[in-house]
Design an enzyme around this catalytic site. Structure first.
Site, PDB file in Angstrom:
ATOM      1  N   THR A  27      -1.041  38.567 -10.442  1.00  0.00           N
ATOM      2  CA  THR A  27      -1.225  37.498 -11.238  1.00  0.00           C
ATOM      3  C   THR A  27       0.102  37.048 -11.932  1.00  0.00           C
ATOM      4  O   THR A  27       1.026  37.918 -11.835  1.00  0.00           O
ATOM      5  CB  THR A  27      -1.861  37.920 -12.747  1.00  0.00           C
ATOM      6  OG1 THR A  27      -1.424  39.062 -13.226  1.00  0.00           O
ATOM      7  CG2 THR A  27      -3.424  38.177 -11.970  1.00  0.00           C
ATOM      8  N   PHE A  28       0.270  35.897 -12.322  1.00  0.00           N
ATOM      9  CA  PHE A  28       1.609  35.006 -12.892  1.00  0.00           C
ATOM     10  C   PHE A  28       2.488  35.035 -11.917  1.00  0.00           C
ATOM     11  O   PHE A  28       3.848  34.929 -12.082  1.00  0.00           O
ATOM     12  CB  PHE A  28       1.878  35.860 -14.051  1.00  0.00           C
ATOM     13  CG  PHE A  28       0.926  35.867 -15.262  1.00  0.00           C
ATOM     14  CD1 PHE A  28       0.295  34.609 -15.707  1.00  0.00           C
ATOM     15  CD2 PHE A  28       0.343  37.244 -15.357  1.00  0.00           C
ATOM     16  CE1 PHE A  28      -0.620  34.620 -16.948  1.00  0.00           C
ATOM     17  CE2 PHE A  28      -0.732  37.157 -16.528  1.00  0.00           C
ATOM     18  CZ  PHE A  28      -1.114  35.859 -17.190  1.00  0.00           C
ATOM     19  N   ARG A  29       2.239  35.435 -10.508  1.00  0.00           N
ATOM     20  CA  ARG A  29       3.296  35.382  -9.442  1.00  0.00           C
ATOM     21  C   ARG A  29       4.182  36.503  -9.435  1.00  0.00           C
ATOM     22  O   ARG A  29       5.363  36.581  -9.133  1.00  0.00           O
ATOM     23  CB  ARG A  29       3.893  34.068  -9.111  1.00  0.00           C
ATOM     24  CG  ARG A  29       2.762  33.097  -8.643  1.00  0.00           C
ATOM     25  CD  ARG A  29       3.306  31.745  -8.302  1.00  0.00           C
ATOM     26  NE  ARG A  29       3.695  31.978  -7.065  1.00  0.00           N
ATOM     27  CZ  ARG A  29       3.214  32.064  -5.722  1.00  0.00           C
ATOM     28  NH1 ARG A  29       1.808  32.140  -5.883  1.00  0.00           N
ATOM     29  NH2 ARG A  29       3.638  32.178  -4.740  1.00  0.00           N
ATOM     30  N   LEU A  30       3.869  37.791 -10.040  1.00  0.00           N
ATOM     31  CA  LEU A  30       4.738  38.804 -10.338  1.00  0.00           C
ATOM     32  C   LEU A  30       4.382  39.688  -9.145  1.00  0.00           C
ATOM     33  O   LEU A  30       4.052  40.924  -9.230  1.00  0.00           O
ATOM     34  CB  LEU A  30       4.491  39.399 -11.565  1.00  0.00           C
ATOM     35  CG  LEU A  30       4.520  38.643 -12.867  1.00  0.00           C
ATOM     36  CD1 LEU A  30       4.062  39.445 -14.301  1.00  0.00           C
ATOM     37  CD2 LEU A  30       6.044  38.154 -12.977  1.00  0.00           C
TER      38      LEU A  30
END
Length: 195
Positions: free
Chosen positions: A172-175
């Site tokens: 999630t959140f491109r992490l």
């Protein structure tokens, strides 16, 4: 040679993709470059993987085969967006033709219709109309009626021997988490990349 850790990781992810209901879990994007440096990409199917590398099969007179003959460095990418938060596995390395015995064995395992298609298709060449292709299929069905379909001399496999592999785990959140394995001589090193 791929390490047992790399093989086990990949095979575990492939098993997850198969269990997820993905219609083509062995689909992988194959990128090649021609002599001018123009990059071409298409989907092919993984047929086997072991410590030597990954195998796929195609027409040796196709555009992809011509590009591999000019520049044997290729890239493969699997994308399984339906497992976990999405996973990509990237392989980069050299493609070489497999031996005739291996190509013969795989060809013999294919459905008869696919075997006939390998004879009938002048893969990547311009086709004047669909009827021309259907006529070629009918021709080879008649030619091989009542007997086994032998492998065409212009059809066979490639072994991609990777020297760089990346496991990309979506978050999630491109992490995302990115783990790279790179071959250096007879050993492999591993490191992380920023997402």
């Amino acid at each position: 040679m791929l390490t047992p850790e790399i093989l086990d990781t990949f095979r575990g992810l492939l098993d997850e993709a198969k269990a997820s209901g993905d219609r083509e879990p062995t689909a992988m994007n194959l990128a090649t470059a021609d002599r001018t440096g123009r990059v071409h990409s298409r989907i092919v199917l993984l047929k086997a993987i072991d410590e030597k590398g990954l195998r796929f099969f195609t027409n040796y007179e196709s555009a992809k085969a011509g590009e591999i003959a000019e520049n044997a460095q290729v890239a493969l990418c699997f994308h399984w967006k339906q497992i976990r938060e999405g996973i990509q596995v990237r392989f980069e390395g050299r493609a070489n033709k497999v031996g005739e015995a291996e190509s013969d064995a795989y060809f013999a395992s294919r459905p008869r219709g696919s075997q006939i298609g390998a004879w009938a298709s002048k893969q990547s060449q311009e086709l004047p109309d669909r009827q021309t292709f259907e006529d070629r299929v009918a021709h080879y069905e008649k030619e091989f009626a009542g007997r086994e379909v032998t492998r065409p001399p212009h059809w066979g496999g490639y072994l991609v021997e990777p020297d760089r592999i990346e496991f990309w785990y979506g978050a999630t959140f491109r992490l995302h988490e990115r783990i790279v394995h790179a071959a250096g001589g007879t050993s492999w090193s591993s490191h992380l990349l920023y997402p």
